[in-house]
Design an enzyme around this catalytic site. Structure first.
Site, PDB file in Angstrom:
ATOM      1  N   ASP A   1      61.591  50.416  59.561  1.00  0.00           N
ATOM      2  CA  ASP A   1      60.514  49.453  59.810  1.00  0.00           C
ATOM      3  C   ASP A   1      59.405  50.095  60.634  1.00  0.00           C
ATOM      4  O   ASP A   1      58.366  49.487  60.855  1.00  0.00           O
ATOM      5  CB  ASP A   1      61.062  48.229  60.554  1.00  0.00           C
ATOM      6  CG  ASP A   1      61.685  47.227  59.594  1.00  0.00           C
ATOM      7  OD1 ASP A   1      61.519  47.394  58.384  1.00  0.00           O
ATOM      8  OD2 ASP A   1      62.350  46.289  60.066  1.00  0.00           O
TER       9      ASP A   1
ATOM     10  N   ASP B 102      67.288  43.123  51.147  1.00  0.00           N
ATOM     11  CA  ASP B 102      67.345  43.376  52.589  1.00  0.00           C
ATOM     12  C   ASP B 102      68.694  42.914  53.141  1.00  0.00           C
ATOM     13  O   ASP B 102      69.406  42.123  52.508  1.00  0.00           O
ATOM     14  CB  ASP B 102      66.191  42.598  53.240  1.00  0.00           C
ATOM     15  CG  ASP B 102      65.733  43.179  54.566  1.00  0.00           C
ATOM     16  OD1 ASP B 102      66.435  44.049  55.110  1.00  0.00           O
ATOM     17  OD2 ASP B 102      64.673  42.751  55.051  1.00  0.00           O
TER      18      ASP B 102
END
Ligand code: DGJ
Length: 711
Positions: A526, A457
């Site tokens: 997301d 990430d």
């Protein structure tokens, strides 16, 4: 075989791919000029396109802004420079002086042309590279610059390539824009006269724009029309400028960095730009996407041909509250559903109880994993799944032992604030010691726990991007950061050949052909709301293949949008890519678990079509009509049609969709109903997916070839 040839009389270079040609020549001033990009040409035909010297422009105008292979800042050029240089004495510009060429004769289906030049006055060497292959119409282009002098040169702009388009009646630009949780929104708008800049100034590819463009004359559709496009293989700041000139020409130039960045070149130093790959097709946007997908599977993704496993990810279920007990419980349920790869997300290390602390301290939190990660990894492996874990190696929370020990390791500018986003600072990966530190703990983590998969990430953009103390540090960091990031990924993969990596950046903030060459899949947003996701996936699929697109089924009401749609609908959306489950399985009812297990099994029966078939977007995600996509086996043996409908409206016609990629004259059986259809009917008269009535209906129809009609 791709071919690369040079006409002896005119010096025209002709590159051919299976269906296209690309021609360049060096004009009387020594500058490399564009001649053709489009349907295939013979060398003689390409030569016909050379205009007699002096005919191209009027004597008032100077050099045309579009039409050179890498328009430089220099002479009478006033368009967007692709190459802008400042020498140590303060002077600028570049004058082309050809110094030779090299052809790497096609072997293994790959050929490369290198055109070499230097500046007429300063010892700066520039080589234009072109690579063609026998299994794709994508042409890879990049530029290598070398400082042959004894003084530093500043590359104020150093694009990989400029692509020139033929004169068209109109020009329309397709690209994606977005933001966090709304990435990959496809825009298709008329290209205005002047310069249109698509860019990221964030140090990462960004949620806000994707480093690719497609241009057509305004008349192309999914199935027809000429489309020219290019995509940059770069994961840092970037800029693509599309130009439409008053004399009716258009083109685009692209490369690393945004407007104030600069690449310093010390004596004897070389800078190789990333690839800015281009594609021409006359089969519309659908064919363009399929060609980019096939290219990415064959030549970008390290394991594009491998079938990706069904994944579980803990993020939406347990957030930062991961511990050995709750992860083991989720893993048991995930395995029972048919999941093949279990991924523990954020929260497993250091003092990480929220996004405020702990980033940088990469040891398992003792109160959550008292015996380390070993027992969980063992359980996951014993359950027959692979074990994956979340990491964010480029970041640090100021509240962390790492930052207390190495406050100088972050990007910063002395005397300025250290602005936080998501309570974190960016580690300066341009520094070799920082990159080595990250490689060190990552390699130990992977080796010590038998880790099969990393979700890598990167949750914030650069700010106060400085590298004090390093020669030219403030300038160098923009490209060196990305080079070192790539280096760590490359080293990890080389050391752990079974390791697979997912690129993530707060969702889809870093998806591009550069990172995809070093990872296996991308977390694209997301936003896991299935309805929003249809739009995101539509935009993502313009360039990137389903094989690279992670998609999870999460719980309702959706955490972000509060929308509730049926489990089946959510599954069908996630089945368009690499199916994952992200819901809190501890809260799923018996019926939900049973339905989920059936749908996972169904996905496994068709995933080879999704992951490696050809995508046809039969009906887009906007408007009242159902959204329909199709994945077809390349040999026509089977096909999968997925359809979704928001809600019925009485009186709305139920339009059939015409299926693609079927074997003419064949018959196909619906694997669920047993009904048999003729390919001609499906392809020419259309197919109505059996959408149930009611809101948020969806279906997946798997058609298998069962026979052939007599001619
Ligand atoms: C952002 C990612 O996109 C999410 O999936 C999750 O991994 C969080 N970061 C964790 O902090």
């Amino acid at each position: 075989m791709p071919t690369i040839s040079r006409a002896p009389d005119t010096g025209v270079w002709l590159l051919t791919t299976p269906r296209t040609s690309y021609a360049v020549h060096i004009d009387e001033t020594g500058a490399p000029c564009h001649l053709a990009w489009g349907p295939r040409l013979t060398p003689r035909e390409a030569e016909e396109l050379v205009l007699p010297a002096g005919e191209a422009a009027s004597s008032f105008e100077g050099r045309p802004a579009v039409g050179e292979e890498l328009p430089v800042d220099g002479g009478t050029r006033y368009g967007t420079p692709s190459l802008q240089v400042r020498y140590e004495d303060g002077s600028r510009g570049f004058e082309w002086q050809p110094t030779g060429h090299r052809v790497l004769t096609p072997s293994d289906g790959v050929g490369e042309l290198r055109l070499e030049f230097r500046d007429r006055h300063y010892p700066l060497h520039v080589a234009l590279h072109y690579r063609v292959r026998d299994d794709t119409d994508v042409i890879e282009r990049w530029t290598v610059l070398r400082n042959d002098g004894e003084q530093r040169v500043s590359l104020l702009r150093t694009d990989s390539a400029a692509w020139s388009l033929p004169p068209l009646a109109d020009y329309r630009l397709s690209h994606v824009t977005g933001q966090w949780s709304a990435e990959s929104q496809l825009r298709r708008e008329r290209l205005p006269h002047g310069e249109t800049v698509l860019t990221s100034r964030r140090g990462i590819t960004s949620h806000h724009a994707g480093p690719w463009v497609m241009v057509d004359a305004g008349d192309a559709g999914e199935e027809h029309g000429r489309v020219f496009g290019a995509a940059l293989a770069w994961s840092g700041s970037w800029r693509i400028t599309a130009q439409r000139t008053p004399d009716g020409r258009a083109g685009f130039t692209g490369g690393v960095g945004h407007e104030s960045t600069c690449v310093p070149l010390a004596p004897a130093e070389e800078f190789a730009t990333p690839v800015f790959a281009g594609l021409f097709t006359d089969g519309g946007f659908g064919a363009a996407s399929r060609a980019w997908h096939a290219y990415t599977l064959r030549h970008v993704l390290p394991h594009g041909r491998e079938v990706a496993p069904v994944l579980y990810n803990s993020w939406e279920a347990t957030g930062f509250d991961v511990d050995e007990a709750n992860q083991k419980a989720l893993a048991e349920r995930a395995a029972a559903l048919g999941v093949e790869l279990y991924v523990v997300d954020d929260g497993w290390f250091g003092a990480r109880r929220s996004d405020r602390a702990g980033l940088g301290d990469w040891t398992p939190a003792p109160e959550r994993f008292p015996r380390g990660l070993g027992p969980l990894a063992d359980t996951v492996h014993r359950l027959g799944m692979r074990f994956g874990i979340w990491v964010e190696p480029e970041m640090v929370n100021p509240d962390s032992d790492l930052y207390r020990e190495h406050p100088d390791w972050v990007l910063h500018t002395p005397g300025r604030a250290r602005s936080e986003l998501r309570n974190q600072l960016v580690l300066n990966f341009a520094r070799d010691d920082v990159a080595d530190w990250a490689h060190g703990w990552l390699t130990r983590l992977v080796a010590d726990h038998g880790i099969d998969f990393l979700k890598w990430d990167m949750n914030r953009a650069f700010s106060e991007a400085g590298w004090p103390g390093a020669p030219d540090g403030h300038d160098r960091l923009w490209t060196r950061y990305v080079a070192n990031l790539y280096g760590v990924l490359d080293r990890l993969r080389a050391d752990h050949t079974g390791l697979r990596i997912e690129t993530c950046s707060g969702g889809g903030g870093r998806v591009d052909l550069g990172i995809l060459a070093r990872t296996d899949q991308a977390w694209v947003s997301d936003n896991t709301d299935a309805v929003d996701r249809l739009v995101i996936q539509h935009g993502f699929s313009q360039l990137h293949p389903a094989r690279a697109m992670s998609a999870w089924v999460t719980d309702v009401p959706n955490q972000l949008t509060s929308r509730t749609v049926p489990l089946r609908f959510r599954f069908h959306v996630a089945m368009c890519g690499l199916l994952g489950i992200g819901g809190d399985l501890a809260r799923w009812s018996g019926e939900e678990l049973a339905e989920g297990a059936d749908l996972v099994a169904e996905y496994k029966r068709v995933r080879h079509l999704v992951q490696h078939g050809a995508l046809y977007r039969l009906s887009g995600p906007h408007g009242e009509l159902p959204t329909v996509v199709q994945y077809a086996a390349e040999d026509g043996t089977e096909t999968l049609v997925l359809a979704w409908q928001r809600g019925p409206r009485h009186g709305l016609p139920r339009l059939p969709v015409r299926l693609r990629g079927l074997t003419p004259g064949a018959r196909y059986r619906d694997a669920r109903t047993g009904e048999v259809h003729h390919a001609t009917v499906l392809a020419e008269y259309g197919f109505r997916p059996d959408l149930p009535s009611g809101d948020w209906a969806s279906t997946a129809v798997h058609l298998v070839r069962v026979g052939q009609d007599e001619a």
